[in-house]
Design an enzyme around this catalytic site. Structure first.
Site, PDB file in Angstrom:
ATOM      1  N   ASN A 152       0.672  -1.281  -0.082  1.00  0.00           N
ATOM      2  CA  ASN A 152      -0.008   0.077  -0.023  1.00  0.00           C
ATOM      3  C   ASN A 152       0.998   1.435  -0.014  1.00  0.00           C
ATOM      4  O   ASN A 152       0.331   2.352  -0.663  1.00  0.00           O
ATOM      5  CB  ASN A 152      -0.793  -0.047   1.194  1.00  0.00           C
ATOM      6  CG  ASN A 152      -0.342  -0.262   2.703  1.00  0.00           C
ATOM      7  OD1 ASN A 152       0.403  -1.058   2.791  1.00  0.00           O
ATOM      8  ND2 ASN A 152      -0.615   0.787   3.502  1.00  0.00           N
ATOM      9  N   HIS A 153       2.032   1.096   0.265  1.00  0.00           N
ATOM     10  CA  HIS A 153       2.982   2.447   0.531  1.00  0.00           C
ATOM     11  C   HIS A 153       3.693   2.664  -1.088  1.00  0.00           C
ATOM     12  O   HIS A 153       3.514   4.153  -1.080  1.00  0.00           O
ATOM     13  CB  HIS A 153       4.148   2.202   1.557  1.00  0.00           C
ATOM     14  CG  HIS A 153       3.617   2.412   2.917  1.00  0.00           C
ATOM     15  ND1 HIS A 153       3.933   3.676   3.760  1.00  0.00           N
ATOM     16  CD2 HIS A 153       2.748   1.571   3.724  1.00  0.00           C
ATOM     17  CE1 HIS A 153       3.325   3.448   4.872  1.00  0.00           C
ATOM     18  NE2 HIS A 153       2.783   2.476   4.933  1.00  0.00           N
ATOM     19  N   HIS A 189       2.471  -6.502   5.993  1.00  0.00           N
ATOM     20  CA  HIS A 189       1.470  -5.108   6.267  1.00  0.00           C
ATOM     21  C   HIS A 189       0.882  -5.071   7.727  1.00  0.00           C
ATOM     22  O   HIS A 189       0.817  -3.967   8.130  1.00  0.00           O
ATOM     23  CB  HIS A 189       0.211  -5.603   5.321  1.00  0.00           C
ATOM     24  CG  HIS A 189      -0.785  -4.418   5.469  1.00  0.00           C
ATOM     25  ND1 HIS A 189      -0.567  -3.203   5.132  1.00  0.00           N
ATOM     26  CD2 HIS A 189      -2.114  -4.412   5.406  1.00  0.00           C
ATOM     27  CE1 HIS A 189      -1.382  -2.403   5.259  1.00  0.00           C
ATOM     28  NE2 HIS A 189      -2.633  -3.057   5.525  1.00  0.00           N
TER      29      HIS A 189
END
Ligand SMILES: [Mn+2]
Length: 225
Positions: free
Chosen positions: A76-77, A188
């Site tokens: 997600n980063h 995550h």
């Protein structure tokens, strides 16, 4: 986006490892690789994504992505960086809170360079091992069958986001299996130790924090080294 799922054949010559979220701590990772006598000529390292933000060496990510023995799925980063570089609204204070100051400080050309490299990362990787197929995604496999993942990833932005953001399995202690694959490896969610739920291995042992350490999971034995 170049491809949704990248496939790797069996590596009979060497070892295959997975590593959890790196978050800008490539020197620490390097010393772990030295400790296990990682051989870049034969061994391979698969990252479950989140190479950047929080740690001091996020800019090293581009160099690592060019190593022929290093492969990563999109976290997600990475996805936030891609959106930011494309001018999609990402709230600056949220991004800063998530460790994105280094990225916002880059000039436009540099941001585009990182975003282009990150946009080439697949949402999933599958690696053939002598003991069966192992899948890697950043956060979550929302399908019951590994083979259904490709269609899910093609279907919508919402479903792609679930794969890189969703923490449901660990929050609900969901031990259902992902069928059609020997094991799934995800990161995550930082944990004090590796957690195996069903056949899903959560390997982010927070190597990027002061208290944590990097776990390298041998994809053939599914043992942490
Ligand atoms: Mn993440």
């Amino acid at each position: 986006m170049k491809c949704l799922i990248q496939r790797f054949d069996h590596n009979p010559e060497g070892r295959d490892f997975a590593v959890g979220d790196i978050h800008g701590h490539f020197s620490r990772l390097q010393s772990v690789l030295e400790r296990i006598r990682f051989d870049p000529a034969r061994d391979r390292l698969f990252s479950v994504g989140d190479l950047v933000d929080r740690g001091p060496e996020s800019e090293e990510s581009l160099k690592w992505l060019e190593f022929p023995w290093f492969h990563a799925v999109r976290g997600n980063h990475e996805d936030i960086a891609i959106r930011y570089a494309k001018g999609n609204p990402v709230d600056a204070s949220t991004y800063s809170h998530n460790g994105g100051d280094w990225f916002m400080a880059l000039d436009d050309a540099a941001q585009r360079r990182f975003a282009k490299a990150f946009d080439g990362l697949p949402y999933a990787i599958e690696v053939q091992t002598e003991s069966g197929l192992v899948g890697l995604v950043h956060a979550h496999v929302p399908t019951r069958q590994w083979s259904e993942l490709r269609e899910l990833l093609s279907s919508s932005r919402y479903n792609r986001d679930r794969v890189i953001w969703d923490r449901g399995r660990i929050q609900l202690s969901d031990t259902s299996h992902v069928a059609g694959v020997r094991a799934v490896v995800v990161g995550h969610t930082p944990l004090p130790q590796v957690a195996v739920l069903g056949n899903v291995h959560h390997i982010d042992t927070a190597g990027w924090t002061k208290e944590g350490r990097f776990t390298l999971l041998d994809l053939s034995t599914l043992e942490a080294v």
